[in-house]
Scaffold this motif. Structure first.
Motif, PDB file in Angstrom:
ATOM      1  N   ALA A  64       0.838  -1.199   0.000  1.00  0.00           N
ATOM      2  CA  ALA A  64       0.000   0.000   0.000  1.00  0.00           C
ATOM      3  C   ALA A  64       0.871   1.246   0.000  1.00  0.00           C
ATOM      4  CB  ALA A  64      -0.907  -0.005   1.223  1.00  0.00           C
ATOM      5  N   GLY A  65       0.231   2.360  -0.313  1.00  0.00           N
ATOM      6  CA  GLY A  65       0.896   3.651  -0.185  1.00  0.00           C
ATOM      7  C   GLY A  65       1.736   4.066  -1.358  1.00  0.00           C
ATOM      8  N   ARG A  66       1.793   3.264  -2.403  1.00  0.00           N
ATOM      9  CA  ARG A  66       2.550   3.642  -3.591  1.00  0.00           C
ATOM     10  C   ARG A  66       1.679   4.484  -4.517  1.00  0.00           C
ATOM     11  NH1 ARG A  66       8.141   2.294  -3.656  1.00  0.00           N
ATOM     12  NH2 ARG A  66       8.410   0.590  -2.185  1.00  0.00           N
ATOM     13  N   PRO A  67       2.240   5.512  -5.137  1.00  0.00           N
ATOM     14  CA  PRO A  67       1.463   6.233  -6.154  1.00  0.00           C
ATOM     15  C   PRO A  67       1.054   5.280  -7.273  1.00  0.00           C
ATOM     16  CG  PRO A  67       3.481   7.413  -5.602  1.00  0.00           C
ATOM     17  CD  PRO A  67       3.597   6.066  -4.970  1.00  0.00           C
ATOM     18  N   ALA A  68      -0.047   5.567  -7.910  1.00  0.00           N
ATOM     19  CA  ALA A  68      -0.538   4.691  -8.976  1.00  0.00           C
ATOM     20  C   ALA A  68       0.524   4.457 -10.046  1.00  0.00           C
ATOM     21  CB  ALA A  68      -1.792   5.298  -9.605  1.00  0.00           C
ATOM     22  N   GLU A  69       1.350   5.468 -10.300  1.00  0.00           N
ATOM     23  CA  GLU A  69       2.369   5.339 -11.346  1.00  0.00           C
ATOM     24  C   GLU A  69       3.475   4.358 -10.966  1.00  0.00           C
ATOM     25  OE1 GLU A  69       0.662   9.490 -11.345  1.00  0.00           O
ATOM     26  OE2 GLU A  69       1.393   8.057  -9.879  1.00  0.00           O
ATOM     27  N   ASP A  70       3.569   4.021  -9.676  1.00  0.00           N
ATOM     28  CA  ASP A  70       4.624   3.123  -9.204  1.00  0.00           C
ATOM     29  C   ASP A  70       4.148   1.693  -9.021  1.00  0.00           C
ATOM     30  OD1 ASP A  70       6.327   5.215  -9.219  1.00  0.00           O
ATOM     31  OD2 ASP A  70       6.816   5.166  -7.079  1.00  0.00           O
ATOM     32  N   VAL A  71       2.944   1.380  -9.512  1.00  0.00           N
ATOM     33  CA  VAL A  71       2.392   0.035  -9.411  1.00  0.00           C
ATOM     34  C   VAL A  71       2.375  -0.595 -10.798  1.00  0.00           C
ATOM     35  CG1 VAL A  71       0.316  -1.303  -8.887  1.00  0.00           C
ATOM     36  CG2 VAL A  71       1.011   0.582  -7.389  1.00  0.00           C
ATOM     37  N   MET A  72       2.981  -1.790 -10.917  1.00  0.00           N
ATOM     38  CA  MET A  72       3.065  -2.489 -12.191  1.00  0.00           C
ATOM     39  C   MET A  72       2.444  -3.876 -12.072  1.00  0.00           C
ATOM     40  SD  MET A  72       5.122   0.117 -12.716  1.00  0.00           S
ATOM     41  CE  MET A  72       6.544  -0.092 -11.655  1.00  0.00           C
ATOM     42  N   SER A  73       1.755  -4.292 -13.132  1.00  0.00           N
ATOM     43  CA  SER A  73       1.133  -5.620 -13.127  1.00  0.00           C
ATOM     44  C   SER A  73       0.965  -6.130 -14.548  1.00  0.00           C
ATOM     45  CB  SER A  73      -0.247  -5.562 -12.440  1.00  0.00           C
ATOM     46  OG  SER A  73      -0.932  -6.801 -12.548  1.00  0.00           O
ATOM     47  N   TRP A  74       1.121  -7.443 -14.665  1.00  0.00           N
ATOM     48  CA  TRP A  74       0.765  -8.168 -15.892  1.00  0.00           C
ATOM     49  C   TRP A  74       0.427  -9.589 -15.461  1.00  0.00           C
ATOM     50  CZ3 TRP A  74      -0.487  -6.851 -20.702  1.00  0.00           C
ATOM     51  CH2 TRP A  74      -0.548  -7.867 -21.673  1.00  0.00           C
ATOM     52  N   VAL A  75      -0.842  -9.837 -15.140  1.00  0.00           N
ATOM     53  CA  VAL A  75      -1.254 -11.085 -14.507  1.00  0.00           C
ATOM     54  C   VAL A  75      -2.480 -11.649 -15.208  1.00  0.00           C
ATOM     55  CG1 VAL A  75      -2.116 -12.145 -12.383  1.00  0.00           C
ATOM     56  CG2 VAL A  75      -0.324 -10.406 -12.258  1.00  0.00           C
ATOM     57  N   ARG A  76      -2.443 -12.941 -15.461  1.00  0.00           N
ATOM     58  CA  ARG A  76      -3.576 -13.655 -16.033  1.00  0.00           C
ATOM     59  C   ARG A  76      -3.621 -15.058 -15.452  1.00  0.00           C
ATOM     60  NH1 ARG A  76      -4.205 -17.175 -20.565  1.00  0.00           N
ATOM     61  NH2 ARG A  76      -6.271 -17.047 -21.546  1.00  0.00           N
ATOM     62  N   ARG A  77      -4.762 -15.440 -14.922  1.00  0.00           N
ATOM     63  CA  ARG A  77      -4.927 -16.769 -14.326  1.00  0.00           C
ATOM     64  C   ARG A  77      -3.829 -17.086 -13.315  1.00  0.00           C
ATOM     65  NH1 ARG A  77      -8.583 -20.353 -15.947  1.00  0.00           N
ATOM     66  NH2 ARG A  77      -9.971 -19.765 -17.672  1.00  0.00           N
ATOM     67  N   GLU A  78      -3.570 -16.132 -12.436  1.00  0.00           N
ATOM     68  CA  GLU A  78      -2.616 -16.265 -11.334  1.00  0.00           C
ATOM     69  C   GLU A  78      -1.159 -16.375 -11.784  1.00  0.00           C
ATOM     70  OE1 GLU A  78      -5.406 -18.732 -11.104  1.00  0.00           O
ATOM     71  OE2 GLU A  78      -6.458 -16.954 -10.330  1.00  0.00           O
ATOM     72  N   GLU A  79      -0.888 -16.172 -13.053  1.00  0.00           N
ATOM     73  CA  GLU A  79       0.495 -16.176 -13.525  1.00  0.00           C
ATOM     74  C   GLU A  79       0.842 -14.819 -14.116  1.00  0.00           C
ATOM     75  OE1 GLU A  79       1.482 -19.423 -16.107  1.00  0.00           O
ATOM     76  OE2 GLU A  79       1.598 -20.812 -14.420  1.00  0.00           O
TER      77      GLU A  79
END
Length: 438
Positions: free
Chosen positions: A51-66
């Motif tokens: 928590a507490g990270r600016p939106a620009e500092d959050v990265m994701s690439w997830v599909r079906r738990e991978e």
């Protein structure tokens, strides 16, 4: 309509004291210290993001738990204009060459990894961003790993659960639904007049909450409700895309083309009948064929042994069904996944046919800057492997006012399109992000 800020790529981040490294100047390339270790199964990937990270500092690439999640910024670059892809890749190549890497896993997505998102148009104020997080956690084929960049600890931070946005209010974007319906009608007339064969028109809407919108909440909702999509986040752009622009994995190149859509009813029997009608729909088959051929033409200079199925299949998602075709080939020229993504963008699935004329119609009829909506979004590793989707079913969190997010949806318009039906389709495509905000 409330004014929605479109800040320059560098301005607000500098104002907040963030490190924008290099700005495509090789002389300033930092030497990153990268370490990747095997990890016991970490559980829900999205749930690991602190928590507490600016939106620009959050990265994701997830599909079906991978996939991959990351946070923080060890290095980043912003580019813009015609050369935004080439400049980002030049910066990336220099970063890779200078990095000190220990990779004990050696799989696609381990070692040095950058997350990127690129604007739909070269003239967009949004430009492009390629970000290297400080920490990355990945899982694939039963293996999990942790990558740290320029960190002295490999301890995962404690996680506080994300909270739902409250007091969310929706307002029209550049066009109201009625105005956008009129734009669709104009596009159909252009097609009948022979100006274009197909055009993809998008519309936007603004959602404002009582407090800053937590991208972790959106990602959790999307990855749970839409497991067959890639739940992504890069530089404030968050969404769940069903369309894989390109994957490059040890010489195998694949692309999933989606074009032709029908809304689900919630009744299994009725939806099966709708799927059959979609598979026979001449309007949707024509739209799909344009998209498939544009992808094939873009990949063929880089690949041999191309496999392009003769007919699409129907992809069932919770809210809609799409005609889908998986195109594949063997990489022959050593192009990176980012180079391939640049070659494919914009496909007929997000722009139209012919591309130049369709882009002019988009500029005339949409009355907005798409930003990074419908542009490539994904990741690249030091080997050049990576996965890039098309930023659909998405929203851009306002950097200067993080309690606001701009949502997007688009529809392919061909001669057989009906304006009223296209508005309904756009509502169905907005549903994943609208639901994620609840």
């Amino acid at each position: 309509m409330p004014a929605f800020s479109h800040p320059s790529p560098l301005g607000p981040k500098r104002a907040l004291g963030w490190s924008i490294v290099n700005e495509a100047r090789p002389a300033a390339t930092p030497r990153l210290r990268v370490r990747t270790y095997e990890l016991t199964d970490p559980g829900d990937l999205v749930g690991l993001i602190p928590a507490g990270r600016p939106a620009e500092d959050v990265m994701s690439w997830v599909r079906r738990e991978e996939g991959l999640v990351g946070w923080g910024r060890a290095a980043a670059v912003s580019t813009s204009g015609d050369a935004r892809f080439a400049d980002a890749e030049e910066w990336w190549d220099a970063l890779v060459a200078a990095a000190d890497v220990v990779d004990e896993v050696e799989r696609p997505g381990t070692g040095l990894v950058g997350f990127g998102s690129f604007s739909f148009r070269n003239s967009s104020d949004e430009g492009a961003a390629l970000v290297v997080p400080e920490m990355i956690v990945g899982r694939r084929d039963g293996h999990a790993w942790l990558t740290t960049i320029n960190r002295t600890t490999d301890q995962l931070p404690e996680v506080k659960p994300a909270e739902a946005p409250t007091g969310v209010e929706r307002t029209d974007g550049a066009l109201s639904p009625a105005q956008w319906r009129g734009a669709v009608g104009d596009a159909i007339e252009y097609i009948r007049a022979g100006r274009i064969d197909k055009v993809v028109l998008a519309r936007d809407e603004i959602h404002t909450a009582d407090a800053d919108i937590d991208p972790r909440w959106l990602l959790a909702r999307l990855s749970t409700a839409y497991r067959d999509t890639w739940a992504f986040a890069v530089d404030g752009l968050v969404g769940g895309t069903p369309e894989l622009l390109v994957r490059s994995d040890k010489g195998l190149v694949t692309s999933r083309v989606l074009a032709g859509t029908i809304r689900r009813t919630g009744s299994d029997d009725h939806d099966l009948a709708l799927a059959a009608s979609l598979a026979r729909s001449s309007k949707d088959l024509v739209e799909h064929e344009f998209a498939v051929r544009s992808v094939e033409a873009a990949l063929r200079p880089h690949c041999s042994s191309m496999n392009v199925p003769d007919a699409p299949f129907v992809l069932h998602l919770p809210n809609v069904m799409h005609l889908a075709t998986d195109v594949s080939g063997a990489l022959t020229d050593g192009a990176s996944s980012l180079t391939l993504a640049a070659s494919l963008h914009p496909s007929a699935a997000v722009c139209g046919t012919p591309t130049r004329e369709a882009a002019l119609v988009i500029d005339e009829l949409e009355h907005m800057d798409r930003g990074r909506y419908a542009g490539p979004v994904g990741w690249i590793d030091a080997r050049g492997d990576g996965e890039w989707g098309i930023a659909l079913r998405s929203g851009q969190i306002d950097i200067e006012n993080p309690c606001r997010i701009r949502l997007f949806a688009g529809c392919g318009i061909v001669e057989g399109s009906d304006p009223v039906s296209e508005v309904a389709e756009s509502v169905a495509k907005l549903a994943p992000m609208r639901e994620a905000l609840r």
